[in-house]
Design a protein around this motif. Structure first.
Motif, short mmCIF file in Angstrom:
data_model
loop_
_atom_site.label_atom_id
_atom_site.label_comp_id
_atom_site.label_asym_id
_atom_site.label_seq_id
_atom_site.Cartn_x
_atom_site.Cartn_y
_atom_site.Cartn_z
N ARG A 41 0.84 -1.21 0.00
CA ARG A 41 0.00 0.00 0.00
C ARG A 41 0.87 1.25 0.00
O ARG A 41 0.60 2.21 -0.72
CB ARG A 41 -0.91 -0.03 1.23
CG ARG A 41 -1.82 1.14 1.35
CD ARG A 41 -2.88 1.11 0.29
NE ARG A 41 -3.71 2.29 0.44
CZ ARG A 41 -4.53 2.71 -0.48
NH1 ARG A 41 -4.65 2.07 -1.60
NH2 ARG A 41 -5.24 3.77 -0.27
N ARG A 42 1.97 1.25 0.79
CA ARG A 42 2.88 2.40 0.81
C ARG A 42 3.55 2.57 -0.54
O ARG A 42 3.70 3.69 -1.04
CB ARG A 42 3.94 2.22 1.90
CG ARG A 42 3.45 2.63 3.27
CD ARG A 42 4.58 2.59 4.24
NE ARG A 42 4.50 1.28 4.90
CZ ARG A 42 5.51 0.63 5.42
NH1 ARG A 42 6.71 1.13 5.37
NH2 ARG A 42 5.34 -0.54 6.00
N LEU A 43 3.94 1.46 -1.13
CA LEU A 43 4.58 1.52 -2.44
C LEU A 43 3.61 2.07 -3.48
O LEU A 43 3.97 2.91 -4.32
CB LEU A 43 5.06 0.13 -2.83
CG LEU A 43 5.83 0.03 -4.13
CD1 LEU A 43 7.12 0.83 -4.07
CD2 LEU A 43 6.12 -1.43 -4.44
N ALA A 44 2.37 1.62 -3.41
CA ALA A 44 1.36 2.10 -4.36
C ALA A 44 1.12 3.59 -4.17
O ALA A 44 0.98 4.34 -5.14
CB ALA A 44 0.08 1.32 -4.19
N ARG A 72 3.24 5.82 -3.03
CA ARG A 72 4.40 6.54 -3.56
C ARG A 72 4.35 6.63 -5.08
O ARG A 72 4.65 7.66 -5.66
CB ARG A 72 5.70 5.85 -3.13
CG ARG A 72 6.35 6.55 -1.97
CD ARG A 72 7.74 6.02 -1.75
NE ARG A 72 7.61 4.80 -0.93
CZ ARG A 72 8.43 3.79 -0.93
NH1 ARG A 72 9.49 3.81 -1.70
NH2 ARG A 72 8.24 2.74 -0.17
N LYS A 73 3.92 5.55 -5.71
CA LYS A 73 3.83 5.55 -7.18
C LYS A 73 2.75 6.52 -7.65
O LYS A 73 2.92 7.21 -8.66
CB LYS A 73 3.54 4.15 -7.69
CG LYS A 73 4.73 3.24 -7.64
CD LYS A 73 4.42 1.90 -8.26
CE LYS A 73 5.66 1.02 -8.26
NZ LYS A 73 5.40 -0.27 -8.91
N VAL A 74 1.65 6.59 -6.93
CA VAL A 74 0.57 7.51 -7.30
C VAL A 74 1.04 8.96 -7.19
O VAL A 74 0.80 9.79 -8.06
CB VAL A 74 -0.68 7.25 -6.44
CG1 VAL A 74 -1.68 8.38 -6.58
CG2 VAL A 74 -1.31 5.94 -6.84
N VAL A 75 1.75 9.28 -6.12
CA VAL A 75 2.26 10.64 -5.93
C VAL A 75 3.24 11.00 -7.03
O VAL A 75 3.19 12.09 -7.60
CB VAL A 75 2.90 10.78 -4.53
CG1 VAL A 75 3.67 12.08 -4.42
CG2 VAL A 75 1.84 10.68 -3.46
N ARG A 76 4.14 10.06 -7.36
CA ARG A 76 5.12 10.32 -8.41
C ARG A 76 4.42 10.51 -9.76
O ARG A 76 4.79 11.38 -10.56
CB ARG A 76 6.09 9.14 -8.49
CG ARG A 76 7.48 9.59 -8.80
CD ARG A 76 8.50 8.48 -8.82
NE ARG A 76 8.21 7.40 -7.89
CZ ARG A 76 8.62 6.16 -8.04
NH1 ARG A 76 9.32 5.83 -9.10
NH2 ARG A 76 8.34 5.24 -7.16
N PHE A 77 3.39 9.73 -10.02
CA PHE A 77 2.64 9.83 -11.26
C PHE A 77 1.91 11.17 -11.34
O PHE A 77 1.90 11.82 -12.40
CB PHE A 77 1.64 8.68 -11.37
CG PHE A 77 0.83 8.69 -12.62
CD1 PHE A 77 1.39 8.34 -13.83
CD2 PHE A 77 -0.51 9.06 -12.59
CE1 PHE A 77 0.64 8.35 -14.99
CE2 PHE A 77 -1.27 9.07 -13.74
CZ PHE A 77 -0.69 8.72 -14.95
N GLU A 78 1.33 11.62 -10.25
CA GLU A 78 0.61 12.89 -10.25
C GLU A 78 1.56 14.07 -10.45
O GLU A 78 1.22 15.05 -11.10
CB GLU A 78 -0.18 13.05 -8.95
CG GLU A 78 -1.41 12.16 -8.90
CD GLU A 78 -2.13 12.19 -7.57
OE1 GLU A 78 -1.57 12.76 -6.61
OE2 GLU A 78 -3.24 11.64 -7.50
N LYS A 79 2.77 13.98 -9.89
CA LYS A 79 3.76 15.03 -10.13
C LYS A 79 4.15 15.08 -11.60
O LYS A 79 4.33 16.15 -12.17
CB LYS A 79 5.02 14.78 -9.29
CG LYS A 79 4.89 15.12 -7.84
CD LYS A 79 6.21 14.87 -7.14
CE LYS A 79 6.10 15.02 -5.65
NZ LYS A 79 7.37 14.68 -4.99
N ASN A 80 4.26 13.92 -12.20
CA ASN A 80 4.63 13.85 -13.61
C ASN A 80 3.56 14.47 -14.49
O ASN A 80 3.85 15.12 -15.49
CB ASN A 80 4.87 12.40 -14.01
CG ASN A 80 5.52 12.27 -15.36
OD1 ASN A 80 6.12 13.21 -15.86
ND2 ASN A 80 5.40 11.11 -15.97
N ILE A 81 2.29 14.27 -14.12
CA ILE A 81 1.20 14.84 -14.91
C ILE A 81 1.25 16.37 -14.89
O ILE A 81 1.02 17.02 -15.90
CB ILE A 81 -0.16 14.32 -14.40
CG1 ILE A 81 -0.33 12.87 -14.79
CG2 ILE A 81 -1.30 15.15 -14.94
CD1 ILE A 81 -1.60 12.24 -14.32
#
Length: 68
Positions: free
Chosen positions: A5-8, A10-19
């Motif tokens: 869940r923590r890994l997911a 982190r990936k969501v936050v990184r993806f939103e920054k990229n957007i």
């Protein structure tokens, strides 16, 4: 929270920054369009070969040697 869940998260936050960064291209990486993909010497040689071969074909056809 579990590790996955923590890994997911982190990936969501990184993806939103990229957007939010999409479309923000710096001015230095944009091509100005003034440079040619080939040099002037190569372009001149190509024009010489094309025009020269067409003139040679016209002269050859006009002198009657164009029949193969």
């Amino acid at each position: 929270m579990t590790t996955s869940r923590r890994l997911a998260d982190r990936k969501v936050v990184r993806f939103e920054k990229n957007i939010t960064k999409r479309g923000a291209v710096p001015e230095t990486s944009v091509k100005k369009g003034k440079e040619y993909p080939v040099g002037p010497l190569l372009l001149g040689f190509f024009v010489f070969v094309v025009i020269g071969s067409s003139l040679f074909q016209i002269i050859r056809t006009a002198t009657g040697g164009g029949m193969v």
